[in-house]
Design a protein around this motif. Structure first.
Motif, PDB file in Angstrom:
ATOM      1  N   PRO A  12       0.812  -1.225   0.000  1.00 37.79           N
ATOM      2  CA  PRO A  12       0.000   0.000   0.000  1.00 37.79           C
ATOM      3  C   PRO A  12       0.846   1.276   0.000  1.00 37.79           C
ATOM      4  O   PRO A  12       0.449   2.275  -0.610  1.00 37.79           O
ATOM      5  CB  PRO A  12      -0.824  -0.119   1.283  1.00 37.79           C
ATOM      6  CG  PRO A  12      -0.112  -1.132   2.113  1.00 37.79           C
ATOM      7  CD  PRO A  12       0.542  -2.078   1.157  1.00 37.79           C
ATOM      8  N   ASN A  13       2.022   1.227   0.638  1.00 39.07           N
ATOM      9  CA  ASN A  13       2.846   2.444   0.649  1.00 39.07           C
ATOM     10  C   ASN A  13       3.472   2.715  -0.718  1.00 39.07           C
ATOM     11  O   ASN A  13       3.461   3.859  -1.190  1.00 39.07           O
ATOM     12  CB  ASN A  13       3.928   2.335   1.735  1.00 39.07           C
ATOM     13  CG  ASN A  13       3.343   2.571   3.121  1.00 39.07           C
ATOM     14  OD1 ASN A  13       2.628   3.548   3.337  1.00 39.07           O
ATOM     15  ND2 ASN A  13       3.619   1.685   4.048  1.00 39.07           N
ATOM     16  N   GLY A  14       3.991   1.661  -1.357  1.00 37.22           N
ATOM     17  CA  GLY A  14       4.574   1.840  -2.689  1.00 37.22           C
ATOM     18  C   GLY A  14       3.519   2.301  -3.687  1.00 37.22           C
ATOM     19  O   GLY A  14       3.749   3.230  -4.476  1.00 37.22           O
ATOM     20  N   LEU A  31       7.764  -1.779  -9.753  1.00 30.93           N
ATOM     21  CA  LEU A  31       8.351  -3.108  -9.900  1.00 30.93           C
ATOM     22  C   LEU A  31       8.029  -3.941  -8.667  1.00 30.93           C
ATOM     23  O   LEU A  31       8.398  -3.563  -7.555  1.00 30.93           O
ATOM     24  CB  LEU A  31       9.874  -2.999 -10.068  1.00 30.93           C
ATOM     25  CG  LEU A  31      10.359  -2.218 -11.293  1.00 30.93           C
ATOM     26  CD1 LEU A  31      11.875  -2.164 -11.314  1.00 30.93           C
ATOM     27  CD2 LEU A  31       9.824  -2.851 -12.576  1.00 30.93           C
ATOM     28  N   GLU A  32       7.325  -5.033  -8.872  1.00 31.31           N
ATOM     29  CA  GLU A  32       6.930  -5.903  -7.764  1.00 31.31           C
ATOM     30  C   GLU A  32       7.555  -7.286  -7.943  1.00 31.31           C
ATOM     31  O   GLU A  32       7.363  -7.927  -8.978  1.00 31.31           O
ATOM     32  CB  GLU A  32       5.397  -6.010  -7.700  1.00 31.31           C
ATOM     33  CG  GLU A  32       4.866  -7.071  -6.758  1.00 31.31           C
ATOM     34  CD  GLU A  32       5.399  -6.951  -5.325  1.00 31.31           C
ATOM     35  OE1 GLU A  32       5.249  -5.891  -4.722  1.00 31.31           O
ATOM     36  OE2 GLU A  32       5.977  -7.941  -4.828  1.00 31.31           O
ATOM     37  N   ALA A  33       8.293  -7.739  -6.923  1.00 26.18           N
ATOM     38  CA  ALA A  33       8.972  -9.040  -7.017  1.00 26.18           C
ATOM     39  C   ALA A  33       7.970 -10.197  -7.053  1.00 26.18           C
ATOM     40  O   ALA A  33       8.172 -11.177  -7.781  1.00 26.18           O
ATOM     41  CB  ALA A  33       9.917  -9.209  -5.831  1.00 26.18           C
ATOM     42  N   GLY A  39       1.416  -6.645  -1.601  1.00 21.35           N
ATOM     43  CA  GLY A  39       2.242  -6.847  -0.401  1.00 21.35           C
ATOM     44  C   GLY A  39       1.407  -7.373   0.746  1.00 21.35           C
ATOM     45  O   GLY A  39       0.782  -8.425   0.644  1.00 21.35           O
ATOM     46  N   GLY A  40       1.358  -6.623   1.836  1.00 21.21           N
ATOM     47  CA  GLY A  40       0.591  -7.036   3.017  1.00 21.21           C
ATOM     48  C   GLY A  40      -0.903  -6.850   2.866  1.00 21.21           C
ATOM     49  O   GLY A  40      -1.666  -7.225   3.760  1.00 21.21           O
ATOM     50  N   VAL A  41      -1.371  -6.274   1.778  1.00 23.23           N
ATOM     51  CA  VAL A  41      -2.832  -6.149   1.574  1.00 23.23           C
ATOM     52  C   VAL A  41      -3.260  -6.981   0.349  1.00 23.23           C
ATOM     53  O   VAL A  41      -3.714  -6.453  -0.650  1.00 23.23           O
ATOM     54  CB  VAL A  41      -3.323  -4.677   1.471  1.00 23.23           C
ATOM     55  CG1 VAL A  41      -3.134  -3.938   2.771  1.00 23.23           C
ATOM     56  CG2 VAL A  41      -2.629  -3.935   0.358  1.00 23.23           C
ATOM     57  N   GLY A  56      -2.696 -10.847   4.890  1.00 26.73           N
ATOM     58  CA  GLY A  56      -2.063  -9.910   5.827  1.00 26.73           C
ATOM     59  C   GLY A  56      -3.140  -9.084   6.487  1.00 26.73           C
ATOM     60  O   GLY A  56      -3.956  -9.605   7.243  1.00 26.73           O
ATOM     61  N   SER A  57      -3.160  -7.807   6.170  1.00 24.45           N
ATOM     62  CA  SER A  57      -4.124  -6.921   6.840  1.00 24.45           C
ATOM     63  C   SER A  57      -5.551  -7.250   6.409  1.00 24.45           C
ATOM     64  O   SER A  57      -5.791  -7.707   5.295  1.00 24.45           O
ATOM     65  CB  SER A  57      -3.798  -5.463   6.541  1.00 24.45           C
ATOM     66  OG  SER A  57      -4.138  -5.152   5.217  1.00 24.45           O
ATOM     67  N   ALA A  58      -6.481  -7.017   7.352  1.00 27.21           N
ATOM     68  CA  ALA A  58      -7.887  -7.323   7.084  1.00 27.21           C
ATOM     69  C   ALA A  58      -8.791  -6.158   7.480  1.00 27.21           C
ATOM     70  O   ALA A  58      -9.745  -5.824   6.792  1.00 27.21           O
ATOM     71  CB  ALA A  58      -8.299  -8.579   7.844  1.00 27.21           C
ATOM     72  N   VAL A  59      -8.470  -5.533   8.609  1.00 21.66           N
ATOM     73  CA  VAL A  59      -9.311  -4.469   9.166  1.00 21.66           C
ATOM     74  C   VAL A  59      -8.524  -3.165   9.064  1.00 21.66           C
ATOM     75  O   VAL A  59      -7.338  -3.140   9.381  1.00 21.66           O
ATOM     76  CB  VAL A  59      -9.639  -4.784  10.640  1.00 21.66           C
ATOM     77  CG1 VAL A  59     -10.573  -3.752  11.216  1.00 21.66           C
ATOM     78  CG2 VAL A  59     -10.238  -6.176  10.758  1.00 21.66           C
ATOM     79  N   HIS A  60      -9.168  -2.093   8.620  1.00 14.90           N
ATOM     80  CA  HIS A  60      -8.389  -0.906   8.254  1.00 14.90           C
ATOM     81  C   HIS A  60      -8.879   0.376   8.917  1.00 14.90           C
ATOM     82  O   HIS A  60      -9.466   1.249   8.257  1.00 14.90           O
ATOM     83  CB  HIS A  60      -8.372  -0.763   6.727  1.00 14.90           C
ATOM     84  CG  HIS A  60      -7.736  -1.942   6.053  1.00 14.90           C
ATOM     85  ND1 HIS A  60      -8.422  -3.100   5.760  1.00 14.90           N
ATOM     86  CD2 HIS A  60      -6.451  -2.170   5.700  1.00 14.90           C
ATOM     87  CE1 HIS A  60      -7.588  -3.979   5.221  1.00 14.90           C
ATOM     88  NE2 HIS A  60      -6.384  -3.436   5.185  1.00 14.90           N
TER      89      HIS A  60
END
Ligand SMILES: Cc1cc2nc3c(=O)[nH]c(=O)nc-3n(C[C@H](O)[C@H](O)[C@H](O)COP(=O)(O)OP(=O)(O)OC[C@H]3O[C@@H](n4cnc5c(N)ncnc54)[C@H](O)[C@@H]3O)c2cc1C
Length: 237
Positions: A12-14, A31-33, A39-41, A56-60
């Motif tokens: 989410p940050n990138g 570029l995503e490996a 990522g975490g979302v 990863g994350s579920a509740v925001h």
């Protein structure tokens, strides 16, 4: 000719950084490996057919109050499910402590600690936008909303040190705060855990702790769509 920007990583940050750069007119390449973005979302079909799981994350809680998500219009593009109960803390004895979005209902449930809960969380929930601005800013600058910063800072000092132990008479209210503080993944009590916990409890009573309809991946997909709409490209794998 437009300047180029390469963003490494599509968490989410990138993706947010890439969306801001693309909107500013840069030619953005992410570029995503991994083989999928987020990522975490990320949300994946891991078990039974028809079920999708957030890996990863579920509740925001931060999503609805995030200034940058609001600026990008994410609160309109992603459909949010916002339960009446933001979060709960189960206890070995007695009913679970529940942080309802309705702060007065929460205080009623907490019985003898209701007033203390209101005194701690209401001023922060009422000024959630100022609080999010303060916690999202660089800390070594004059706060834009000094009163909210001081209120929050004093509570962080109280709950981040031994002083906090005297705040509540019942384990239920103490657990409700401790559960939120534990999200900082650090020593408890500590200033860092208190800072995280107080922000999360304020968000529980302000915007709530929403879940994106369709899973966390929808946040990544919405950001990716914004990047592409502004000429950016995303390469996975
Ligand atoms: C189990 C779990 C549960 C969580 N629950 C919540 C929650 O409920 N609510 C919440 O708000 N937050 C939650 N979080 C936290 C949230 O997921 C993170 O804060 C968020 O994902 C961080 O975003 P990021 O973009 O900084 O990094 P990440 O999401 O980690 O993204 C980094 C990306 O960069 C890629 N990458 C790394 N190195 C390279 C490289 N050299 N080249 C190319 N690509 C690279 C990775 O593959 C990854 O896709 C949870 C996290 C975990 C792990």
């Amino acid at each position: 000719m437009a300047a180029h920007a390469t963003v490494v990583g599509s968490g989410p940050n990138g993706l947010t950084a890439a969306a801001v750069l693309a909107r500013a007119g840069l030619r953005v390449r992410v570029l995503e490996a991994a083989d999928t973005i987020g990522g975490g979302v990320r949300t994946e079909a891991l078990t039974l057919p028809g079920f999708r799981h957030d890996v990863g994350s579920a509740v925001h809680p931060a999503a609805l109050t995030s200034p940058i998500f609001r600026a990008l219009g994410l609160h309109r593009v992603v459909s949010w499910l916002n339960p009446d109960a933001s979060y709960a803390h189960p206890l070995d004895r007695g009913p679970a402590a529940i942080a309802w979005r309705d702060i007065d209902r929460t205080a009623d449930d907490l019985g003898p600690d209701g007033r203390a809960w209101l005194a701690m969380t209401r001023p922060l929930a009422r000024h959630i936008n100022e609080l999010v601005t303060f916690t999202g800013d660089q800390l070594i600058r004059m706060p834009r909303h000094p009163l909210t910063a001081v209120r929050y800072g004093l509570r962080v000092l109280e709950q981040g040190t031994g002083l906090g132990a005297a705040s509540f008479r019942t384990p239920r209210a103490a657990a409700l705060l401790a559960g939120a503080m534990a999200h900082a993944n650090t020593w408890m009590p500590s200033l860092a855990s208190a800072a995280a916990g107080l922000l999360l409890t304020a968000q529980a009573h302000a915007g709530g702790w929403p879940v994106p309809h369709g899973g966390a991946q929808t946040i990544a997909e919405a950001l990716a769509a914004d990047i592409r709409a502004h000429g950016g490209v995303i390469e996975t794998g």
